[in-house]
Design a protein around this motif. Structure first.
Motif, mmCIF file in Angstrom:
data_model
loop_
_atom_site.group_PDB
_atom_site.id
_atom_site.type_symbol
_atom_site.label_atom_id
_atom_site.label_comp_id
_atom_site.label_asym_id
_atom_site.label_seq_id
_atom_site.Cartn_x
_atom_site.Cartn_y
_atom_site.Cartn_z
ATOM 1 N N UNK A 190 0.847 -1.197 0.000
ATOM 2 C CA UNK A 190 0.000 0.000 0.000
ATOM 3 C C UNK A 190 0.877 1.240 0.000
ATOM 4 N N UNK A 191 0.324 2.346 -0.517
ATOM 5 C CA UNK A 191 1.093 3.579 -0.657
ATOM 6 C C UNK A 191 0.246 4.729 -0.152
ATOM 7 N N UNK A 192 0.784 5.449 0.815
ATOM 8 C CA UNK A 192 0.016 6.496 1.483
ATOM 9 C C UNK A 192 -0.219 7.668 0.541
ATOM 10 N N UNK A 193 -1.466 8.035 0.393
ATOM 11 C CA UNK A 193 -1.848 9.255 -0.321
ATOM 12 C C UNK A 193 -3.233 9.660 0.190
ATOM 13 N N UNK A 194 -3.275 10.598 1.135
ATOM 14 C CA UNK A 194 -4.513 10.945 1.809
ATOM 15 C C UNK A 194 -5.376 11.846 0.942
ATOM 16 N N UNK A 195 -6.672 11.782 1.214
ATOM 17 C CA UNK A 195 -7.629 12.607 0.503
ATOM 18 C C UNK A 195 -8.705 11.776 -0.151
ATOM 19 N N UNK A 196 -9.924 12.330 -0.183
ATOM 20 C CA UNK A 196 -11.018 11.613 -0.836
ATOM 21 C C UNK A 196 -10.768 11.522 -2.327
ATOM 22 N N UNK A 197 -11.210 10.372 -2.919
ATOM 23 C CA UNK A 197 -10.944 10.115 -4.331
ATOM 24 C C UNK A 197 -12.229 9.643 -4.985
ATOM 25 N N UNK A 198 -12.495 10.124 -6.176
ATOM 26 C CA UNK A 198 -13.710 9.774 -6.894
ATOM 27 C C UNK A 198 -13.445 8.890 -8.105
ATOM 28 N N UNK A 199 -12.209 8.720 -8.491
ATOM 29 C CA UNK A 199 -11.908 7.874 -9.656
ATOM 30 C C UNK A 199 -10.449 7.473 -9.591
ATOM 31 N N UNK A 200 -10.154 6.251 -10.079
ATOM 32 C CA UNK A 200 -8.794 5.770 -10.215
ATOM 33 C C UNK A 200 -8.686 5.040 -11.543
ATOM 34 N N UNK A 201 -7.587 5.270 -12.261
ATOM 35 C CA UNK A 201 -7.332 4.598 -13.537
ATOM 36 C C UNK A 201 -5.843 4.379 -13.704
ATOM 37 N N UNK A 202 -5.466 3.431 -14.534
ATOM 38 C CA UNK A 202 -4.047 3.138 -14.775
ATOM 39 C C UNK A 202 -3.807 3.062 -16.276
ATOM 40 N N UNK A 203 -2.603 3.489 -16.638
ATOM 41 C CA UNK A 203 -2.187 3.410 -18.043
ATOM 42 C C UNK A 203 -0.685 3.227 -18.054
ATOM 43 N N UNK A 204 -0.245 2.060 -18.562
ATOM 44 C CA UNK A 204 1.192 1.798 -18.598
ATOM 45 C C UNK A 204 1.755 1.767 -17.193
ATOM 46 N N UNK A 205 2.739 2.646 -16.934
ATOM 47 C CA UNK A 205 3.368 2.718 -15.612
ATOM 48 C C UNK A 205 2.837 3.867 -14.783
ATOM 49 N N UNK A 206 1.675 4.431 -15.173
ATOM 50 C CA UNK A 206 1.137 5.584 -14.461
ATOM 51 C C UNK A 206 -0.247 5.261 -13.905
ATOM 52 N N UNK A 207 -0.580 5.903 -12.787
ATOM 53 C CA UNK A 207 -1.882 5.793 -12.148
ATOM 54 C C UNK A 207 -2.459 7.187 -12.041
ATOM 55 N N UNK A 208 -3.726 7.354 -12.455
ATOM 56 C CA UNK A 208 -4.391 8.655 -12.417
ATOM 57 C C UNK A 208 -5.472 8.628 -11.347
ATOM 58 N N UNK A 209 -5.498 9.682 -10.541
ATOM 59 C CA UNK A 209 -6.507 9.843 -9.487
ATOM 60 C C UNK A 209 -7.262 11.137 -9.716
ATOM 61 N N UNK A 210 -8.562 11.108 -9.483
ATOM 62 C CA UNK A 210 -9.384 12.312 -9.547
ATOM 63 C C UNK A 210 -9.849 12.644 -8.139
ATOM 64 N N UNK A 211 -9.415 13.796 -7.660
ATOM 65 C CA UNK A 211 -9.760 14.229 -6.314
ATOM 66 C C UNK A 211 -10.873 15.264 -6.414
#
Length: 847
Positions: free
Chosen positions: A211-232
């Motif tokens: 697991x990797x700490x990243x605080x804050x509410x999140x409404x979407x998560x997606x991945x592409x290749x070696x990247x992860x996108x979060x929508x806060x």
């Protein structure tokens, strides 16, 4: 497992695209889902329609996918080139399109299995029921078997869907769920990634992973290749600062109001080394631009400058943008080269010369794109500021370009050019580049600089431009289009404005000299193409320079050509100074110049003196004489004959042939014919018969003209005949006498009556030796023991006669010598034949 700490940095700036919404949506419809495929951006609408957009955001295709139901999910299967759209809470599909799972808010998960591609039948069944709403499902493949990951608001589970017949109950991996849209598949690892408010969690077949700490509410998560996108999603801050989240949005504190709500898109590297976040203002400014700008200025440490800049650029609020950029520059850690460049651009847009000048000459060490700012100043007419920036950053080429091309200040350009160090490449490059223009405007000064630099005597001056602190007024042309592009330009050659204050103009003076190797003068030849007089001065200075010895032949040849060029351009009867210079150059530097070059140039330019001097140096007197005769220049031919006749007597026979070739030539020569005949006669250059044959060829010379020569020739021949006859009579008498002596010695007794020894001169005493040559010697004086001694007095003469006779007998058999003597005979060949006849060459030998 312990969580890792994520680092944050500004990864990129987002920008809002204005889509043609009137073409995409019908009344009351909204965009509910999006994906990419078929070289389009595919949008799902709330009315059940699908719309395809091109790369330029133009509508290219539309169709009805669901009747009256919103399209909540869209997925394009690249391997099958099939677009899957559903209207439900969440769904997932396998890569081979054999299984499709759909989940609903009532906690039901339905599995559809069959040949969905060819529509050969399918079966569906409920594989999971719960009172908890389903928030996400994802298929994962492991060893050719598919597993369905299911997340609810309270659990994370897996269901084995590849088992035919009975499907086992779900396996609970975690008793903590996630929000809707917070489950995604990481194809790089084959595990699923769950986003919660406190961290990001990986799950695999064996349970929870890192697991990797990243605080804050999140409404979407997606991945592409070696990247992860979060929508806060935006956070509504309370008035109590203590209640504010400790996430990244907390950095704004109480300064952020509801009017300026923020959404954040976060990009993560799956190696978990970096994190980038972009915050976008979702609230409007509501028309109060000045007050809004004050809010932005107060929140400069917690906002993305690119978003604020974009908003005020779009509405062309340049004064407010200047306020924000100035405030941004007070926080150096947030400033980039693009921000500084945009600020300078805004100053130029509003023609705020004082601020522009103050900023450029400040000692803050501001960072900006040097080339872009200089280009901006040049386009806006601020040439002095552009020169200042270029000089402070040692951009010599740009300084010269502005001074000569834009400002037309040729004197200032020359003053700046002489400040450069001689060994620098920029000095030579700019001297060659601008030399022709400077020669047009300042020929004398430019020529002097070229001579000084190429002679190796150049010394840089300490000089500054006269009007460096003056301000140029910009033209009225607008920079709006260029202004909008500047914030997004990037240049790796961005440079720093060094700490320098304005200085007053000073008088130029020499500074410390620098030893350097001057370039070859040939590199400057093309610059003087339109300035021949200055070119001559440059060459004359180079030809006496000790450092140009290696290139002296080429320099001398070029200078000689320039002399002849100027001489050919002079009018007839004008000053012959150029011809005199060319002649003097041949006399002093004749060995440096190539013979072929001088002959060619002299012939092309009609410089006969040059041809003559070269041929004199090569002792080609006959060619000089022939050049005059070929041009029918009788006076020149006679002058050449008198000058070179003593060194080359064969010129006289050639002159005789030339004079009798034409009556006009003979008339112009006057009495020269008799003088030529006298020299030929005295030097025996031709036999009389040859002279008569030449004179009688064309009948130009009459007997009256050569009467004196003929009478003298006949008289001399008569005297020679008489002299030869006397020699013959004497030889005959001597031969008769010798024959008589030989006969007497052979047939008559000889009486010897000498009284003294022919060797010692004393009285002759016995024993004595007497020779038939009438010489007598004491036997002791002869000092010989041979039986037939030879008279010592006559021995030398007899030996010489024997040697001559032997040589004649040997040469009599060598006919080749006789032929060679005939061929090389220049005078009377009959005399040569007579001489060999006396050596018994013609003697008949018995075989």
């Amino acid at each position: 497992m312990a969580s890792k700490i994520w680092k944050t940095f500004t990864f990129f700036d987002s920008s809002t695209m204005k889509l043609p919404m009137n073409q995409l949506q019908t009344e009351g419809s909204q965009i509910t889902s999006i994906c990419s495929g078929m070289r389009c951006i595919l949008l799902g609408l709330s009315n059940g329609d699908m719309v395809g957009l091109s790369s330029k955001y133009n509508k290219v295709i539309t169709w009805r996918a669901h009747e009256g139901k919103p399209i909540t999910h869209t997925t394009y299967l690249e391997s099958r080139q099939i677009l899957v759209t559903v209207s439900m809470t969440c769904f997932s599909v396998t890569d081979d399109l054999s299984d499709v799972a759909a989940a609903f808010a009532n906690g039901v998960v339905i599995l559809v299995r069959g040949d969905l591609v060819h529509d050969r039948g399918s079966k569906q069944r409920v594989i999971f029921e719960s009172n908890e709403p389903i928030t996400g499902i994802q298929f994962a493949q492991e060893n050719d078997l598919y597993t369905l990951y299911v997340t609810t608001t309270e659990r994370v589970m897996t269901i084995k869907t590849s088992i035919r017949g009975h499907i086992p109950p779900p396996r609970v991996l975690e008793t903590t769920g996630c929000a809707l849209g917070c489950l995604t598949m990481d194809k790089a690892t084959g595990n699923v990634l769950v986003a919660r408010n406190d961290a990001l969690y990986y799950y695999g077949p064996d349970g929870r992973g890192p697991c990797y700490a990243y605080e804050g509410s999140k409404s979407f998560i997606g991945s592409f290749g070696t990247y992860v996108a979060l929508l806060l999603p935006p956070q509504n801050l309370t008035t109590n600062p203590a209640a504010t989240s400790t996430s990244l949005r907390h950095i704004l504190g109480t300064k952020r109001e509801n009017t300026f709500e923020v959404s954040t898109l976060v990009i993560l590297d799956t190696d978990l080394q970096f994190i980038a976040h972009i915050e976008a203002f979702t609230g409007g400014i509501k028309g109060d631009y000045d007050n809004a700008m004050q809010q932005y200025m107060q929140a400069v440490e917690g906002t993305q400058p690119s978003q604020v800049i974009r908003k005020f650029l779009d509405i062309q609020r340049i004064p407010n943008l200047i306020q924000y950029l100035e405030e941004l520059h007070r926080h150096a850690e947030y400033v980039t080269t693009e921000h500084t460049t945009l600020l300078l651009n805004c100053y130029a847009k509003l023609k705020d010369v004082d601020k522009l000048e103050s900023f450029i000459r400040s000692d803050k060490g501001q960072q900006f794109d040097l080339n872009t700012v200089i280009s901006l100043c040049r386009q806006a007419g601020y040439f002095t500021q552009a020169v200042y920036l270029a000089r402070q950053n040692s951009e010599v080429d740009i300084v010269m370009d502005i001074l000569l091309e834009d400002m037309k200040k040729f004197s200032d350009g020359m003053k700046f050019l002489v400040t450069l160090e001689p060994h620098a490449v920029k000095m030579h490059r700019n001297l060659v580049r601008w030399g022709r223009l400077l020669l047009n405007e300042m020929p004398r000064e430019t020529t002097a600089l070229f001579i000084e630099y190429y002679s190796g005597k150049y010394v840089p001056r300490d000089e500054l431009l006269d009007d460096e602190s003056s301000i140029s007024q910009p033209p009225s042309s607008g920079l709006q289009g260029y202004l909008l592009q500047l914030p997004y330009l990037g240049n790796p050659l961005s440079m720093s404005l060094s700490t320098t204050t304005a200085v007053d103009a000073r008088v130029s003076r020499p500074v410390k000299s620098f030893p350097y190797q001057p370039p070859p003068p040939q590199s400057a030849f093309s610059i003087f193409v339109d300035h021949p007089l200055e070119f001559v001065k440059f060459l004359e200075a180079d030809i006496v320079n000790e450092k140009t010895r290696e290139t002296l032949p080429e320099i001398s040849s070029t200078l000689f050509e320039m002399y002849l060029h100027h001489a050919s351009q002079d009018a007839v009867g004008s000053d012959d100074s150029w011809r005199n210079k060319a002649t003097g150059m041949l006399e002093n530097n004749g060995r440096v110049l190539g013979t072929s070059e001088v002959l060619l140039l002299s012939h092309l330019c009609g410089f006969h003196d040059g041809t003559t001097l070269v041929r004199e140096d090569q002792r080609l007197y006959f060619d000089i004489f022939r050049s005059h005769t070929s041009s029918k220049n009788t006076v020149g031919a006679m002058a050449a004959l008198k000058k070179y006749g003593a060194d080359d007597p064969q010129l006289y026979p050639a002159a005789l042939t030339y004079l009798i070739s034409n009556p006009r030539i003979l008339e112009d020569a006057g009495d020269e014919l008799l003088s030529i005949l006298d020299v030929i006669e005295k030097e025996c250059l031709m036999a009389p018969l040859q002279v008569v044959q030449i004179l009688s060829k064309n009948g130009v010379a009459t007997v009256r003209m050569i009467r004196k020569y003929l009478s003298g020739m006949i008289e001399r021949e008569r005297l020679e005949i008489q002299q030869d006859q006397g020699y013959i009579d004497g030889y005959r008498r001597d031969t008769t006498m010798r024959k008589q002596e030989i006969a007497d010695l052979e047939g008559k007794p000889v009486v010897f009556q000498p009284s003294r020894c022919s060797f010692c001169g004393t009285s002759l005493e016995l024993p004595a030796v007497h020779f038939l040559c009438k010489h007598s010697f004491h036997q002791r004086c002869l000092n010989v023991s041979t039986e037939a001694p030879e008279c010592p007095t006559c021995a030398a003469g007899n030996a010489a006669i024997k040697a001559i006779r032997q040589a004649q007998e040997e040469s009599a058999d060598q006919i080749g010598i006789f032929k060679t003597a005939i061929d090389v005979a220049e005078g009377d060949r009959f005399a040569t034949i007579t001489d060999f006849f006396s050596r018994s060459v013609m003697k008949d030998r018995a075989t």
